[in-house]
Design an enzyme around this catalytic site. Structure first.
Site, mmCIF file in Angstrom:
data_model
loop_
_atom_site.group_PDB
_atom_site.id
_atom_site.type_symbol
_atom_site.label_atom_id
_atom_site.label_comp_id
_atom_site.label_asym_id
_atom_site.label_seq_id
_atom_site.Cartn_x
_atom_site.Cartn_y
_atom_site.Cartn_z
ATOM 1 N N LEU A 38 -0.117 -2.026 9.170
ATOM 2 C CA LEU A 38 1.221 -1.313 9.378
ATOM 3 C C LEU A 38 0.678 0.256 9.183
ATOM 4 O O LEU A 38 -0.829 0.768 8.298
ATOM 5 C CB LEU A 38 2.052 -1.686 8.466
ATOM 6 C CG LEU A 38 3.113 -2.984 8.386
ATOM 7 C CD1 LEU A 38 4.512 -2.699 6.874
ATOM 8 C CD2 LEU A 38 3.606 -2.812 9.740
ATOM 9 N N ASP A 39 1.302 1.415 9.949
ATOM 10 C CA ASP A 39 0.272 2.103 10.006
ATOM 11 C C ASP A 39 0.393 3.505 7.890
ATOM 12 O O ASP A 39 1.657 2.474 7.856
ATOM 13 C CB ASP A 39 1.404 3.716 10.394
ATOM 14 C CG ASP A 39 0.979 2.775 12.817
ATOM 15 O OD1 ASP A 39 -0.024 2.110 12.525
ATOM 16 O OD2 ASP A 39 1.613 3.104 12.977
ATOM 17 N N LYS A 40 -0.256 3.537 8.315
ATOM 18 C CA LYS A 40 -0.251 4.989 6.457
ATOM 19 C C LYS A 40 1.296 4.603 6.329
ATOM 20 O O LYS A 40 2.100 4.463 5.034
ATOM 21 C CB LYS A 40 -0.835 5.416 6.809
ATOM 22 C CG LYS A 40 -0.725 5.961 5.307
ATOM 23 C CD LYS A 40 -1.807 8.186 4.965
ATOM 24 C CE LYS A 40 -1.624 8.680 3.950
ATOM 25 N NZ LYS A 40 -2.554 9.409 3.832
#
Length: 323
Positions: free
Chosen positions: A143-145
């Site tokens: 997942l993106d940051k």
């Protein structure tokens, strides 16, 4: 040249018109051009006045003065770091957790440590799957940051291979919740639009008509906020039919409903009636709400769901009174 150093380079007319990455590599022969390019893209090169430069292709002008900041070398392999993890399930094959927004999944330029991988190494020890490589042990998907939500991690190579096949075949369920600007029309639908690298900005993804990889997202309206004719924002659900980089963010922006707070694909609202909490939300309002897959050993279908994190939930609550 030391491994960690700061160098100032001033160019004369002989370098005028040259690409910055090439010019700096010539001026600092201990650095390769690819290393210089990585330093520029990692925001390690500035003008003398402090302005950060991020374009390796920038053309040099006579008299330009650049400061190159070379950081300490990162460890060859991530180090275990004891960080709090919200673990939803764990057995000898895998681990399922609720990733908070702000946590980077694996070490990368600009984020060398205090990542999910560092925390997993401390928690799992030597059992963590190595198929993902030394920098991404156990990581099957990411997942993106600044996206929160459910993730599964493989604890051994056999589980990693099995889970990777599920993700590659899209033989699992991944559902997101997103707060978007406006209202999707129609209120339910399927976005079938290939996604590829942006032709100019290589850090962005975009819908491509003549290239890119197939990408499918099913979406539905869960709740809208604001005037009936012109809703200010909407809470939507999205089911991934494929798993492309930034897929939900790119597809929702493509239909005119970018995710609130998205710094790459979003937009600033000019609506003076929009609450400050909505206009100034500091990250993309995107949450991986549900993950369902077949266990690689027991073959039992496992389903995990998490609520919106507190900051996201508070933002939605602030919109309930908007008319």
């Amino acid at each position: 040249m030391s491994d960690a150093a700061r160098h100032t380079v001033t160019f004369d007319e002989s370098a005028s018109g040259e690409r910055l990455d090439r010019a700096l590599a010539l001026a600092l022969p201990a650095l390769t051009r690819s290393r210089v390019k990585a330093l520029i893209e990692g925001r390690r090169v500035t003008l003398a006045d402090g302005t950060t430069i991020e374009e390796p292709s920038r053309k040099v002008k006579t008299g330009d003065r650049f400061v190159v900041d070379i950081p300490e070398p990162e460890p060859a392999t991530p180090l275990p770091q004891a960080l709090a993890l919200d673990i939803l399930y764990e057995d000898s094959d895998l681990l399922v957790l609720d990733k908070p927004a702000g946590l980077v999944v694996h070490p990368a330029p600009g984020n060398p440590d205090h990542t999910l991988v560092n925390a997993l190494l401390a928690h799992c020890g030597d059992s963590l799957s190595g198929i993902g490589g030394v920098r991404r042990p156990g990581i099957v998907h990411r997942l993106d940051k600044n996206t929160s939500g459910v993730m599964v991690v493989a604890k051994n190579d056999r589980a990693h291979q099995a889970l990777s096949k599920l993700f590659a075949a899209h033989d699992l369920t991944r559902i997101y919740q997103a707060l978007v600007w406006g209202e999707p029309k129609p209120r339910t639908g399927t976005i079938d639009a290939a996604i590829g690298r942006h032709p100019v900005d290589r850090k962005r993804m975009t819908v491509r008509k003549t290239s890119g990889r197939a990408a499918v997202t099913e979406y539905w309206l869960e709740k809208r906020f604001g005037p009936a004719l012109h809703p200010l924002a909407s809470l939507v659900g999205a089911r991934l039919g494929t798993g492309r980089t930034h897929q939900v963010r790119v597809h929702l922006a493509h239909i005119g409903c970018p995710v609130v707070g998205d710094p790459v694909y979003g937009r600033k609202s000019r609506n003076t009636a929009a609450p400050e909490a909505l206009k100034e939300f500091p990250r993309q309002a995107l949450h991986a709400a549900r993950l369902e897959f077949r266990h690689p050993t027991t073959h039992k279908v496992m389903s995990f769901a998490t609520e919106l994190p507190q900051d996201f939930k508070k933002l939605v609550a602030s919109l309930n009174g908007v008319k």
